[in-house]
Design an enzyme around this catalytic site. Structure first.
Site, PDB file in Angstrom:
ATOM      1  N   SER A  54       4.886   5.779  -0.622  1.00  0.00           N
ATOM      2  CA  SER A  54       4.810   5.947   0.834  1.00  0.00           C
ATOM      3  C   SER A  54       3.624   5.194   1.414  1.00  0.00           C
ATOM      4  O   SER A  54       2.632   4.938   0.727  1.00  0.00           O
ATOM      5  CB  SER A  54       4.688   7.430   1.187  1.00  0.00           C
ATOM      6  OG  SER A  54       5.833   8.144   0.763  1.00  0.00           O
ATOM      7  N   ASP A  98      10.318 -10.409  -3.140  1.00  0.00           N
ATOM      8  CA  ASP A  98      10.995  -9.452  -2.250  1.00  0.00           C
ATOM      9  C   ASP A  98      10.765  -9.827  -0.789  1.00  0.00           C
ATOM     10  O   ASP A  98      10.423  -8.990   0.042  1.00  0.00           O
ATOM     11  CB  ASP A  98      10.507  -8.027  -2.525  1.00  0.00           C
ATOM     12  CG  ASP A  98      11.506  -6.959  -2.033  1.00  0.00           C
ATOM     13  OD1 ASP A  98      12.679  -7.323  -1.757  1.00  0.00           O
ATOM     14  OD2 ASP A  98      11.120  -5.787  -1.928  1.00  0.00           O
TER      15      ASP A  98
END
Length: 329
Positions: A33, A143
């Site tokens: 997170s 990514d």
């Protein structure tokens, strides 16, 4: 490391204080997170990424952090600090108030002008090129996607998410298959099968090309919700439209010059064989050049007719939306 101007090391208790006991969560992904925090003194806003399932040991983590912490480029998110305490790992980044690029290119309410999009594309390309060429070690991102491009208060784009990036000697063009990571829809073909070439910096070029096409189209490249089935896969549809215009056929679309330019460059970047793609430095030259000097590339493999859709095509098209829910949380 700190004496050399590297990132600061924080205790886990510091991280708790900076985030106000993890009060304001900005997002979540497979890595963990991200929380908003404030550094004192100075009231500096930061984004703290709490890593889960970090595979490297403490020494490896700190070694990678020290390398990434020396990166200073206007188009790369700056790493301010880190935490490595027992099994706890955290990265402290500069905070980007305008969030990620996907919030704008996929929303008609937050659309950019073509000049702005071209400027953002150029900034992203410069950031990726710096990672490939401007550091002691070659940093391969693996990514690149709209969700991992953050925008500062002036909408300057910054390449983000180095929690899983890989570092390689610049003269080493071969990357082991174990390095494979990424998001379906942006992953280069060689990341799935070595028959398309070796994994290298050209794998990031492919992902950038897919991102560029989404910026130009203002939509996801594979969108099953598009009413016209022939437009479901945007790269294929836009390639056919550009070829029609090139041979002088009447086209149903009227493309802005910069839109056409971004699409042509994007199609060059997503060539199936890695050696057919430009380098990021060549991409920068293309983005800075006039559209009239750009040639149309060969038809990308995924743009073949419906009767020739391969197993790899199906893999991409059927799985395109796998990561979207995770990204949008």
């Amino acid at each position: 490391m700190q004496q050399l101007g590297g990132p600061s090391r924080y205790a886990y208790t510091d991280i708790i204080a900076i985030t106000g006991h993890f009060r304001d969560r900005l997002g979540q992904g497979g890595y963990g997170s991200v929380y908003k925090g404030i550094l004192f003194p100075g009231n500096i806003h930061v984004a703290i990424k709490m890593l889960i399932n970090s595979k490297c040991n403490g020494e490896e983590f700190i070694s990678e952090v020290s390398t990434i912490g020396r990166i200073h480029h206007v188009n790369v998110v700056r790493l301010i600090g880190f935490c490595s305490e027992e099994t706890r790992r955290a990265l402290v980044y500069e905070y980007m108030p305008n969030g990620s690029l996907d919030r704008y290119i996929f929303s008609s309410e937050k659309s950019f002008s073509w000049d702005m999009l071209n400027m953002i594309a150029l900034g992203i390309a410069r950031g990726i090129n710096y990672l490939h060429q401007g550091c002691d070690m070659q940093i391969l991102h693996f990514d690149i996607k709209p969700h991992n491009i953050l925008l500062d208060r002036n909408f300057v784009p910054k390449v983000a998410d180095f929690g899983l990036a890989k570092l390689y000697p610049r003269d080493n063009s071969f990357v082991p298959l174990s390095a494979m990571r990424g998001t379906v829809g942006y992953i280069a073909p060689e990341m799935v099968s070595r028959s398309f070439g070796v994994i290298s910096s050209k794998s990031d070029v492919y992902s950038f090309g897919m991102l560029l096409l989404e910026m130009a189209g203002g939509r996801r490249n594979a969108d099953p919700n598009v009413t016209n089935s022939s437009q479901n896969y945007y790269p294929s549809w836009v390639y056919d439209r550009l070829i029609e215009q090139q041979v002088g056929e009447i086209s149903v679309i009227n493309m802005h010059e910069l839109e056409k330019k971004l699409c042509i460059i994007g199609l060059w970047c997503i060539q199936m064989k890695s050696h057919d793609r430009p380098t990021m430095s060549e991409v920068i030259e293309m983005l800075q050049s006039d559209i009239n000097v750009l040639e149309m590339p060969s038809r990308p493999f995924f743009c073949d007719g419906q009767e020739q859709v391969s197993a790899l095509d199906s893999y991409y098209l059927s799985s395109q939306l796998d990561d979207i829910e995770e990204d949008d949380e």
